[in-house]
Scaffold this active site. Structure first.
Site, PDB file in Angstrom:
ATOM      1  N   GLU A  47       4.098   9.454   6.871  1.00  0.00           N
ATOM      2  CA  GLU A  47       3.570  10.613   6.123  1.00  0.00           C
ATOM      3  C   GLU A  47       2.551  10.048   5.149  1.00  0.00           C
ATOM      4  O   GLU A  47       2.921   9.484   4.112  1.00  0.00           O
ATOM      5  CB  GLU A  47       4.708  11.330   5.384  1.00  0.00           C
ATOM      6  N   CYS A  85      -0.360  14.597  -2.207  1.00  0.00           N
ATOM      7  CA  CYS A  85      -0.969  14.183  -0.939  1.00  0.00           C
ATOM      8  C   CYS A  85      -1.762  15.310  -0.291  1.00  0.00           C
ATOM      9  O   CYS A  85      -2.738  15.081   0.391  1.00  0.00           O
ATOM     10  CB  CYS A  85       0.120  13.703   0.014  1.00  0.00           C
TER      11      CYS A  85
HETATM   12  P1  NAD Z   1       2.092   3.282  -1.483  1.00  0.00           P
HETATM   13  O1  NAD Z   1       1.707   3.196  -0.062  1.00  0.00           O
HETATM   14  O2  NAD Z   1       1.417   2.384  -2.451  1.00  0.00           O
HETATM   15  O3  NAD Z   1       3.656   3.028  -1.678  1.00  0.00           O
HETATM   16  C1  NAD Z   1       4.648   3.717  -0.948  1.00  0.00           C
HETATM   17  C2  NAD Z   1       5.885   2.860  -0.841  1.00  0.00           C
HETATM   18  O4  NAD Z   1       5.556   1.643  -0.159  1.00  0.00           O
HETATM   19  C3  NAD Z   1       6.513   2.472  -2.168  1.00  0.00           C
HETATM   20  O5  NAD Z   1       7.919   2.618  -2.059  1.00  0.00           O
HETATM   21  C4  NAD Z   1       6.129   1.005  -2.331  1.00  0.00           C
HETATM   22  O6  NAD Z   1       7.128   0.253  -2.982  1.00  0.00           O
HETATM   23  C5  NAD Z   1       5.983   0.500  -0.891  1.00  0.00           C
HETATM   24  N1  NAD Z   1       4.946  -0.527  -0.775  1.00  0.00           N
HETATM   25  C6  NAD Z   1       3.776  -0.598  -1.463  1.00  0.00           C
HETATM   26  N2  NAD Z   1       3.055  -1.673  -1.051  1.00  0.00           N
HETATM   27  C7  NAD Z   1       3.791  -2.282  -0.085  1.00  0.00           C
HETATM   28  C8  NAD Z   1       3.583  -3.433   0.743  1.00  0.00           C
HETATM   29  N3  NAD Z   1       2.495  -4.182   0.631  1.00  0.00           N
HETATM   30  N4  NAD Z   1       4.543  -3.758   1.622  1.00  0.00           N
HETATM   31  C9  NAD Z   1       5.658  -3.018   1.748  1.00  0.00           C
HETATM   32  N5  NAD Z   1       5.906  -1.918   0.988  1.00  0.00           N
HETATM   33  C10 NAD Z   1       4.980  -1.547   0.097  1.00  0.00           C
HETATM   34  O7  NAD Z   1       1.894   4.829  -1.855  1.00  0.00           O
HETATM   35  P2  NAD Z   1       2.059   5.509  -3.258  1.00  0.00           P
HETATM   36  O8  NAD Z   1       0.979   4.993  -4.158  1.00  0.00           O
HETATM   37  O9  NAD Z   1       3.480   5.439  -3.700  1.00  0.00           O
HETATM   38  O10 NAD Z   1       1.746   7.037  -2.876  1.00  0.00           O
HETATM   39  C11 NAD Z   1       0.453   7.520  -2.778  1.00  0.00           C
HETATM   40  C12 NAD Z   1       0.019   7.693  -1.344  1.00  0.00           C
HETATM   41  O11 NAD Z   1       1.018   8.374  -0.621  1.00  0.00           O
HETATM   42  C13 NAD Z   1      -1.222   8.554  -1.199  1.00  0.00           C
HETATM   43  O12 NAD Z   1      -2.058   8.013  -0.203  1.00  0.00           O
HETATM   44  C14 NAD Z   1      -0.674   9.901  -0.745  1.00  0.00           C
HETATM   45  O13 NAD Z   1      -1.584  10.703  -0.042  1.00  0.00           O
HETATM   46  C15 NAD Z   1       0.466   9.472   0.098  1.00  0.00           C
HETATM   47  N6  NAD Z   1       1.457  10.521   0.188  1.00  0.00           N
HETATM   48  C16 NAD Z   1       1.643  11.155   1.375  1.00  0.00           C
HETATM   49  C17 NAD Z   1       2.567  12.186   1.462  1.00  0.00           C
HETATM   50  C18 NAD Z   1       2.836  12.923   2.734  1.00  0.00           C
HETATM   51  O14 NAD Z   1       3.843  13.599   2.807  1.00  0.00           O
HETATM   52  N7  NAD Z   1       1.993  12.834   3.748  1.00  0.00           N
HETATM   53  C19 NAD Z   1       3.295  12.544   0.345  1.00  0.00           C
HETATM   54  C20 NAD Z   1       3.069  11.866  -0.835  1.00  0.00           C
HETATM   55  C21 NAD Z   1       2.162  10.835  -0.908  1.00  0.00           C
END
Ligand code: NAD
Length: 496
Positions: A243, A277
């Protein structure tokens, strides 16, 4: 807002007897050992979870509902959100708790039907065979959640995983420590580790988790990390739901009801301080309406947040210094490239506050138009003819949502036919993530797989085809391949 309820001493109460996996309280090595221990416990529990009846699964899900019906828990949750990013209590109820209760209701009403084996038509050529689909849990599920709706986006996939009969290790976001701790405590209180467990941590802990063999990984976050997750999943060929995000456009044409549209855009864009998002990322408005629309947008911002939005109790803050600086840099970059701030543009480092901001004359070279904004900044572009709009949208990756504000069916159909998006909402905002029965998810860069309702249940289930022969046979097609076999194949080709 009742500030006395929001003190941090209300937040972190972990009963002494409960164990918690968190990198902040244990050394890394022992965190990994704890993760491994819980993982093994869950492996041993899979058959029992698979055998659990629909009634038992619903009972588990209802525990979450009962927990959330207690005022004391709700106040703690609101306090956690306030500590994390001053998210207004009403917005917590509206965008985190209410939708989760909607999913609980959707699942409890429909699970028995979703889980029922589905008989399939096989056709005349397969006379004697019966076929059906039975739903079996994918097994061990890893859920990785983001920070922007840290409660809802961790908890709703958990509901569907439980509904499908899976075990869950949930990795909430490290950027919302108070809300993550709330969930950790809640899940410890409600479920044994071998069924559901939260594992707190950041990249090292997530990397350790991703190294394991999973039945399914459900990730919500950025496309960049989505690629890391997909690569890790490929090691054991775990299925994934991704997502993700992207730049969701909002097109406003000359038939739109401007006043209502302006109000809805302001809500869709600035709820959660734009950290949504599905938020309309940028506006593409028909040239001759722009002045009127901008005036109405400014009016609505004032109605929502008053003359100084910083003093409003209805506007959240930016989640972290890193994201705050990223957004400030975007505004500066836009100004350098000819963007005109028509509203907002004010920020305050001490509070990670950015005023609801509208930037006119956006162009594709601006950072604002190249990355997902994920903050309270709305760039505005214009178009002359509806036929020009798909070219603007299709320059970018396929978005999670597309918004069309129009009363002209021909325009709406044209835009849908000449673009692609995870979902599309006409004359409203954010509804793509609001209705529990409607599939929610992206396409390519904005995501893989669909959640919600029956789609959510299937995402965590293997649709196992079971075929049984009751009578008849096909021995006449077995070797030796005589001319007679050839003639029967010709006949079958005619009736198939
Ligand atoms: P992110 O990708 O930075 O982090 C998400 C999760 O991944 C966190 O739990 C984090 O600890 C983990 N993570 C981060 N870097 C990692 C790595 N290198 N290796 C392994 N795990 C890692 O996202 P965010 O900043 O928490 O959220 C924002 C993003 O999420 C935006 O792009 C937004 O559009 C998207 N989003 C999508 C939806 C949806 O339902 N489609 C909903 C909310 C947010």
């Amino acid at each position: 807002m009742q500030l006395d309820l929001l003190r941090t001493e209300n937040l972190k109460k972990i009963p002494k007897h409960m164990s918690t996996i968190s990198s902040s309280t244990l050394t890394s090595e022992s965190v990994y050992q704890d993760i491994d221990r819980v993982y093994e416990k869950q492996v041993n529990m899979l058959q029992a979870l698979k055998n659990a009846s629909v009634k038992d699964r619903i009972k588990k899900i209802k525990k979450i509902k009962s927990f959330l019906q207690q005022e004391e828990h709700l106040r703690k949750l609101e306090a956690a959100f306030f500590a994390d990013f001053k998210k207004p209590a009403t917005e917590v109820q509206l965008t985190e708790v209410l939708p989760l209760l909607g999913h609980i209701s959707e699942i409890t009403k429909n699970l028995a039907r979703w889980n029922r084996p589905q008989p399939l038509e096989v056709g005349l050529s397969f006379t004697g065979l019966n076929a059906k689909v039975v739903y079996e849990p994918k097994g061990q599920v890893l859920i990785i959640a983001p920070w922007n709706y840290p409660f809802l986006l961790a908890m709703y996939p958990l509901l569907y995983a439980i509904a499908a009969g899976c075990s869950v290790l949930l990795k909430p976001s490290e950027l919302t420590p108070a809300t993550s701790q709330f969930m950790d405590d809640m899940l410890q209180q409600l479920f044994p580790d071998e069924s559901v467990k939260a594992v707190q941590g950041a990249i090292p802990e997530t990397t350790h988790l991703l190294d394991k063999k999973w039945g399914h990984i459900f990730f919500t976050g950025s496309p960049m990390v989505g690629k890391i997750v997909m690569k890790a999943a490929s090691k054991h060929l775990a299925s994934v739901s991704l997502e993700l995000g992207g730049k969701s456009p909002c097109v406003v044409d000359d038939s739109a009801r401007l006043k209502a549209v302006a109000k809805r855009i302001v809500w869709g864009k600035f709820v959660n301080a734009g950290q949504t998002c599905l938020a309309p990322d940028y506006l593409i408005v028909q040239e001759d309406l722009k002045a009127d629309l901008l005036r109405l947008l400014k009016q609505e911002i004032n109605t929502f947040y008053g003359a100084s939005a910083q003093k409003s109790e209805s506007l959240a803050r930016i989640i972290s210094d890193k994201h705050y600086q990223r957004l400030c840099a975007m505004i500066e970059d836009a100004q350098e490239k000819g963007g005109q701030i028509v509203e907002g543009g004010v920020f305050d480092d001490s509070d990670r506050y950015i005023a609801p901001t509208i930037i006119d004359r956006a162009v594709s070279t601006m950072q604002l138009m190249q990355e997902e904004i994920f903050g309270p900044i709305l760039p505005v572009m214009t178009f002359q003819k509806i036929e020009d709009v798909p070219d603007i949208i299709n320059q970018m990756d396929k978005p999670l949502s597309m918004y069309i504000c129009s009363s002209k069916n021909a325009h709406i159909d044209y835009l849908i036919a000449h673009s692609s998006a995870g979902g599309t909402v006409v004359n409203d905002f954010l509804m793509g993530a609001a209705i529990p029965s409607v599939p929610f998810g992206g396409v390519n860069n904005s995501g893989i797989g669909k959640a919600y309702g029956k789609h959510g249940f299937i995402e965590f289930s293997n649709e196992r085809a079971v075929i049984r022969r009751s009578f008849g046979h096909i021995h006449f097609l077995y070797p030796p391949y005589t001319k007679r076999v050839g003639r029967i194949i010709q006949l079958l080709k005619r009736i198939i």
